[in-house]
Design an enzyme around this catalytic site. Sequence first.
Site, PDB file in Angstrom:
ATOM      1  N   ARG A 109      44.510  17.982  -1.906  1.00 46.17           N
ATOM      2  CA  ARG A 109      43.642  18.765  -2.785  1.00 46.17           C
ATOM      3  C   ARG A 109      42.694  19.608  -1.935  1.00 46.17           C
ATOM      4  NH1 ARG A 109      38.276  16.927  -5.904  1.00 46.17           N
ATOM      5  NH2 ARG A 109      37.864  18.992  -6.731  1.00 46.17           N
ATOM      6  N   HIS A 155      35.049  25.261  -6.269  1.00 46.96           N
ATOM      7  CA  HIS A 155      34.306  24.140  -5.693  1.00 46.96           C
ATOM      8  C   HIS A 155      33.024  24.719  -5.074  1.00 46.96           C
ATOM      9  CE1 HIS A 155      34.926  19.785  -4.177  1.00 46.96           C
ATOM     10  NE2 HIS A 155      33.665  20.096  -3.932  1.00 46.96           N
ATOM     11  N   GLU A 201      33.195  19.268 -10.711  1.00 45.87           N
ATOM     12  CA  GLU A 201      31.896  18.708 -11.088  1.00 45.87           C
ATOM     13  C   GLU A 201      30.926  19.707 -11.705  1.00 45.87           C
ATOM     14  OE1 GLU A 201      30.319  16.574  -7.744  1.00 45.87           O
ATOM     15  OE2 GLU A 201      31.933  15.109  -7.795  1.00 45.87           O
ATOM     16  N   ASN A 339      35.893  12.269 -10.475  1.00 51.66           N
ATOM     17  CA  ASN A 339      35.283  12.031  -9.169  1.00 51.66           C
ATOM     18  C   ASN A 339      34.307  10.880  -9.353  1.00 51.66           C
ATOM     19  OD1 ASN A 339      36.612  14.340  -8.437  1.00 51.66           O
ATOM     20  ND2 ASN A 339      34.791  15.526  -7.932  1.00 51.66           N
ATOM     21  N   TYR A 341      32.053   7.704  -7.403  1.00 51.92           N
ATOM     22  CA  TYR A 341      31.587   7.109  -6.145  1.00 51.92           C
ATOM     23  C   TYR A 341      30.794   5.829  -6.347  1.00 51.92           C
ATOM     24  CZ  TYR A 341      32.885  11.401  -3.694  1.00 51.92           C
ATOM     25  OH  TYR A 341      33.595  12.449  -3.158  1.00 51.92           O
ATOM     26  N   GLU A 405      38.424  12.321  -6.588  1.00 55.09           N
ATOM     27  CA  GLU A 405      37.573  12.011  -5.432  1.00 55.09           C
ATOM     28  C   GLU A 405      37.078  10.578  -5.518  1.00 55.09           C
ATOM     29  OE1 GLU A 405      34.239  14.546  -4.415  1.00 55.09           O
ATOM     30  OE2 GLU A 405      35.390  16.334  -4.951  1.00 55.09           O
TER      31      GLU A 405
HETATM   32  C1  BGC Z   1      31.755  16.737  -4.165  1.00 55.44           C
HETATM   33  C2  BGC Z   1      32.102  16.874  -2.711  1.00 55.44           C
HETATM   34  C3  BGC Z   1      31.095  16.078  -1.886  1.00 55.44           C
HETATM   35  C4  BGC Z   1      31.213  14.628  -2.270  1.00 55.44           C
HETATM   36  C5  BGC Z   1      30.273  13.692  -1.514  1.00 55.44           C
HETATM   37  C6  BGC Z   1      31.372  15.359  -4.576  1.00 55.44           C
HETATM   38  O1  BGC Z   1      30.303  15.431  -5.456  1.00 55.44           O
HETATM   39  O2  BGC Z   1      32.786  17.245  -4.960  1.00 55.44           O
HETATM   40  O3  BGC Z   1      32.123  18.227  -2.378  1.00 55.44           O
HETATM   41  O4  BGC Z   1      31.251  16.266  -0.526  1.00 55.44           O
HETATM   42  O5  BGC Z   1      30.902  14.481  -3.630  1.00 55.44           O
HETATM   43  O6  BGC Z   1      28.953  13.977  -1.808  1.00 55.44           O
END
Ligand code: BGC
Length: 526
Positions: A109, A155, A201, A339, A341, A405
């Site tokens: 990607r 992006h 995002e 995405n 985290y 992501e």
């Molecule tokens: C974004 C990336 C970023 C990653 C880590 C995501 O919000 O799409 O561009 O590097 O998080 O912060």
Amino acid sequence: MEMLFFWAFSIVLTTACCAVYDYGAYDPTRDDFRPGTFPDGFIWSTATASYQIEGAWNVDGKGESIWDRFSHTPGKVDRGDTGDVACDSYNKYREDVQLMKNMGLKHYRFSLSWPRIFPNGTKEDGVSQDGVNYYNRLIDELIANGIAPMVTLYHWDLPQALQEKYGGWVNEALVGHYHNYATFAFQTFGDRVKYWITFNEPMIVCSLGYASGEHAPGIQDSSSVSSLRCGHTLLKAHARAWHTYNTTFRQLQRGKVGISLSLLWAEPRDPDLPADVQAANRAMQMINEWFARPIFGDGDYPNVIEDTVQKLKLSMELPELSDEDKSLIRGSADFFGVNHYSTRIAADKPSHIQTQSVLESFEMTTAPEWPRGQSDWLFAVPWGLRRLLRYIKEHYGDPDVYITENGWSDGDVQPPILEDTDRVCYYMTYIDEVLKAIEEDQVKVRAYTAWSFMDNFEWARGYTERFGLHYVNFTDPSRPRTPKQSAKFYSDIIANNGFPEGAEITKMVQDMWGKCRGSDTVKEEL
Ligand code: BGC
């Protein structure tokens, strides 16, 4: 007036202490490792973005982007870092593709830089053939090496010319300009690109770009007006691009078009306390539903956005989604890009003040036991991903989900962290939660994407945070890449399509399990 979107993001960053409940403790029913393989055809990918890796910011006729302007403005990015050279992928893309091939990757990607293709933002103002050639070379190189391109159209690097002429995404004129750019990309690259992501995002684009000002174009507007206008434009632009693909390109090109939303999991502090459960729901609505509900849900804004729109409408002109807009937006995606985290704990915050807003009605914290990455907002809570995936299935009509992501940051330290055990632990546990979501909860997860293929320009943090599977030496002009331990680990997962019992990978997992539990940061997660 409420600082809705500024606030919405800042709670993601909150690192408050002192959770009452012990979410870090090992819970075998929740956290036990589950060996097994992914469904046939499962997509394993890694990701990057143009401004974060390409460099060559003013080469071969490329136009200036809002991130070029922003990073060249003193004080905006840590240490004054810029993406002028970044990983120099504009020149080193062949080497990157070889490294991907070495990992056994079959998908990659990346994003197109709009001003590299239309330097002044529009086709009428000139197409850069050099820019088009660059992406043609990259796509051809990928395909020649058996790697399918997944292309993000936006992006975050808007042509500066459109920022100046229209004020950026606050102006609906960008719907048409984005549509022309997307159509050009479908026409030019769609014979070979079968996976498209319209926007990366949108919530971050609007809240950090148009409310807090931490990202380009750096607009600070605590009233929420600019961020709401921005969201309105992005939703319409996304839907228009999807419809054009659907009616004009799909039959011939047979690709898929989706959008990547940044989603957080909010866990009630006390799952047996209805007030906390409702608080977690409100938090999820605030953070996740602004774009998810119009596109994947019933087509409306969530109440919290709708209420703000209505309130702000009284004092200034704020566009609303018409019924026609809503019906164009609803269902305008072939997959739900996620995405993800991290996770937060949400608790009810009772108040007797009558004017209390939704924002003040809950608090978000983290557990002290949760391992933290270099990024101050990034805590490893693998089970949060599984719960989020189940939530998506239940709330949005069981869509095909592409995780676009997921990843872990460490610091810019010497000597460099090549034995990146914490990142391996993060990937191992998060990917296993995806497996559980597929096998135990029947969530239709079709793809997993590790962020990132290599260390790169981490936006306002510059090069101080590293998310890569490959280490990049940014002080060496030739920007050498070195695979980290996580690149090897991820490539073993790809080769085995997961964690089949008895295979080499399972032995590695057993070995890692101990290391993860004993390591400084990832302690009790496993
Ligand atoms: C974004 C990336 C970023 C990653 C880590 C995501 O919000 O799409 O561009 O590097 O998080 O912060």
